[in-house]
Design a protein around this motif. Sequence first.
Motif, PDB file in Angstrom:
ATOM      1  N   GLN A 165       2.118  60.546-111.834  1.00  0.00           N
ATOM      2  CA  GLN A 165       1.922  60.236-110.110  1.00  0.00           C
ATOM      3  C   GLN A 165       3.049  60.836-109.761  1.00  0.00           C
ATOM      4  OE1 GLN A 165      -1.086  59.093-108.939  1.00  0.00           O
ATOM      5  NE2 GLN A 165      -1.487  59.592-111.120  1.00  0.00           N
ATOM      6  N   LEU A 166       2.881  61.545-108.651  1.00  0.00           N
ATOM      7  CA  LEU A 166       3.883  62.393-107.816  1.00  0.00           C
ATOM      8  C   LEU A 166       4.002  61.874-106.413  1.00  0.00           C
ATOM      9  CD1 LEU A 166       3.405  66.129-108.867  1.00  0.00           C
ATOM     10  CD2 LEU A 166       4.855  64.320-110.158  1.00  0.00           C
ATOM     11  N   TYR A 167       5.208  61.636-106.004  1.00  0.00           N
ATOM     12  CA  TYR A 167       5.602  61.351-104.725  1.00  0.00           C
ATOM     13  C   TYR A 167       6.371  62.162-103.846  1.00  0.00           C
ATOM     14  CZ  TYR A 167       3.068  57.234-106.537  1.00  0.00           C
ATOM     15  OH  TYR A 167       2.376  56.379-107.294  1.00  0.00           O
ATOM     16  N   PHE A 168       5.986  62.457-102.320  1.00  0.00           N
ATOM     17  CA  PHE A 168       7.070  63.708-101.871  1.00  0.00           C
ATOM     18  C   PHE A 168       7.307  63.199-100.470  1.00  0.00           C
ATOM     19  CE2 PHE A 168       4.809  66.291-104.946  1.00  0.00           C
ATOM     20  CZ  PHE A 168       5.948  67.013-105.487  1.00  0.00           C
ATOM     21  N   SER A 169       8.429  63.236-100.123  1.00  0.00           N
ATOM     22  CA  SER A 169       8.677  62.972 -98.544  1.00  0.00           C
ATOM     23  C   SER A 169       9.346  64.069 -97.971  1.00  0.00           C
ATOM     24  CB  SER A 169       9.464  61.529 -98.495  1.00  0.00           C
ATOM     25  OG  SER A 169       9.935  61.405 -97.197  1.00  0.00           O
ATOM     26  N   ALA A 170       9.067  64.333 -96.716  1.00  0.00           N
ATOM     27  CA  ALA A 170       9.491  65.710 -96.006  1.00  0.00           C
ATOM     28  C   ALA A 170       9.302  65.378 -94.565  1.00  0.00           C
ATOM     29  CB  ALA A 170       9.064  67.011 -96.509  1.00  0.00           C
ATOM     30  N   PRO A 171      10.158  65.631 -93.723  1.00  0.00           N
ATOM     31  CA  PRO A 171       9.948  65.727 -92.308  1.00  0.00           C
ATOM     32  C   PRO A 171       8.767  66.421 -91.735  1.00  0.00           C
ATOM     33  CG  PRO A 171      12.006  66.514 -92.631  1.00  0.00           C
ATOM     34  CD  PRO A 171      11.539  66.152 -94.120  1.00  0.00           C
ATOM     35  N   PRO A 172       8.192  65.971 -90.673  1.00  0.00           N
ATOM     36  CA  PRO A 172       6.880  66.881 -90.281  1.00  0.00           C
ATOM     37  C   PRO A 172       7.827  68.196 -89.658  1.00  0.00           C
ATOM     38  CG  PRO A 172       6.945  64.712 -89.317  1.00  0.00           C
ATOM     39  CD  PRO A 172       8.179  64.943 -90.327  1.00  0.00           C
ATOM     40  N   GLN A 173       9.090  68.021 -89.456  1.00  0.00           N
ATOM     41  CA  GLN A 173       9.638  69.371 -88.538  1.00  0.00           C
ATOM     42  C   GLN A 173       9.952  70.437 -89.790  1.00  0.00           C
ATOM     43  OE1 GLN A 173      10.745  66.248 -88.814  1.00  0.00           O
ATOM     44  NE2 GLN A 173      11.329  65.518 -86.700  1.00  0.00           N
ATOM     45  N   ALA A 174       9.492  70.234 -90.968  1.00  0.00           N
ATOM     46  CA  ALA A 174       9.868  71.013 -92.026  1.00  0.00           C
ATOM     47  C   ALA A 174       8.366  71.376 -92.687  1.00  0.00           C
ATOM     48  CB  ALA A 174      10.811  70.562 -93.282  1.00  0.00           C
ATOM     49  N   PRO A 175       7.557  72.175 -91.898  1.00  0.00           N
ATOM     50  CA  PRO A 175       6.096  72.339 -92.339  1.00  0.00           C
ATOM     51  C   PRO A 175       6.107  73.142 -93.630  1.00  0.00           C
ATOM     52  CG  PRO A 175       6.790  73.578 -90.480  1.00  0.00           C
ATOM     53  CD  PRO A 175       7.914  72.660 -90.617  1.00  0.00           C
ATOM     54  N   THR A 176       7.054  74.458 -94.090  1.00  0.00           N
ATOM     55  CA  THR A 176       7.046  74.898 -95.155  1.00  0.00           C
ATOM     56  C   THR A 176       7.362  74.228 -96.181  1.00  0.00           C
ATOM     57  OG1 THR A 176       7.753  76.817 -93.949  1.00  0.00           O
ATOM     58  CG2 THR A 176       7.952  76.912 -96.315  1.00  0.00           C
ATOM     59  N   THR A 177       8.373  73.531 -96.288  1.00  0.00           N
ATOM     60  CA  THR A 177       8.915  72.520 -97.327  1.00  0.00           C
ATOM     61  C   THR A 177       7.591  71.367 -97.595  1.00  0.00           C
ATOM     62  OG1 THR A 177      11.069  72.711 -96.686  1.00  0.00           O
ATOM     63  CG2 THR A 177      10.380  70.799 -97.957  1.00  0.00           C
ATOM     64  N   ARG A 178       6.995  70.890 -96.606  1.00  0.00           N
ATOM     65  CA  ARG A 178       5.968  69.862 -96.831  1.00  0.00           C
ATOM     66  C   ARG A 178       4.805  70.692 -97.046  1.00  0.00           C
ATOM     67  NH1 ARG A 178       5.398  64.969 -94.463  1.00  0.00           N
ATOM     68  NH2 ARG A 178       3.210  65.339 -93.964  1.00  0.00           N
ATOM     69  N   GLY A 179       4.637  71.907 -96.999  1.00  0.00           N
ATOM     70  CA  GLY A 179       3.378  72.837 -97.602  1.00  0.00           C
ATOM     71  C   GLY A 179       3.657  72.951 -98.937  1.00  0.00           C
ATOM     72  N   PHE A 180       4.888  73.176 -99.350  1.00  0.00           N
ATOM     73  CA  PHE A 180       5.154  73.218-100.883  1.00  0.00           C
ATOM     74  C   PHE A 180       4.807  72.055-101.686  1.00  0.00           C
ATOM     75  CE2 PHE A 180       8.230  77.117-100.017  1.00  0.00           C
ATOM     76  CZ  PHE A 180       7.372  78.031 -99.915  1.00  0.00           C
ATOM     77  N   ALA A 181       5.367  71.205-100.976  1.00  0.00           N
ATOM     78  CA  ALA A 181       5.210  69.670-101.680  1.00  0.00           C
ATOM     79  C   ALA A 181       3.971  69.253-101.664  1.00  0.00           C
ATOM     80  CB  ALA A 181       6.084  68.788-100.800  1.00  0.00           C
ATOM     81  N   SER A 182       3.104  69.489-100.792  1.00  0.00           N
ATOM     82  CA  SER A 182       1.645  69.263-100.749  1.00  0.00           C
ATOM     83  C   SER A 182       0.809  70.062-101.951  1.00  0.00           C
ATOM     84  CB  SER A 182       0.842  69.567 -99.380  1.00  0.00           C
ATOM     85  OG  SER A 182      -0.375  69.017 -99.280  1.00  0.00           O
ATOM     86  N   ILE A 183       1.304  71.456-101.990  1.00  0.00           N
ATOM     87  CA  ILE A 183       0.739  72.260-103.095  1.00  0.00           C
ATOM     88  C   ILE A 183       0.855  71.624-104.347  1.00  0.00           C
ATOM     89  CG2 ILE A 183       0.813  74.343-104.091  1.00  0.00           C
ATOM     90  CD1 ILE A 183       1.281  75.639-101.456  1.00  0.00           C
TER      91      ILE A 183
END
Length: 142
Positions: A66-84
Amino acid sequence: MTAALDEIAEDFSALTDSEKIQLLLEFSDELPELPDDLAEAAMEPVPECQSPLFLSVDASNRDSVQLYFSAPPQAPTTRGFASILYQGLNGAGADEILAVPGDFYTRLGLESAISPLRLRGMSAMLSRIKAHLGPSSPVPGR
């Protein structure tokens, strides 16, 4: 690669650079919130990312990591990578995750659309996940 990560790579490979950026932003919106019992302060930072990113790996069941990530909404590229990574690897077995090539992001075809520094951050996320799954690593719980 896991079947889910392979499918994501296929989706990206069929797109133009601007469409890839749009899809990455869509992935950003799909990153799940952290469960209530997991605080960002207890998560591991990934300093190689240009924006703040924290992750947690629960490998107590090596057949379903199980994976969990946290990144701020102001960092959409980083959030996108984490979501992938979340969508492509969450729930996969440790051996499957360990078999994912470190440069799998090249299959996404993002080199011409995203800076090398950002791609290095995505690679660092995967490396840190794998570090929790290696044979000499402790099995961290949540």
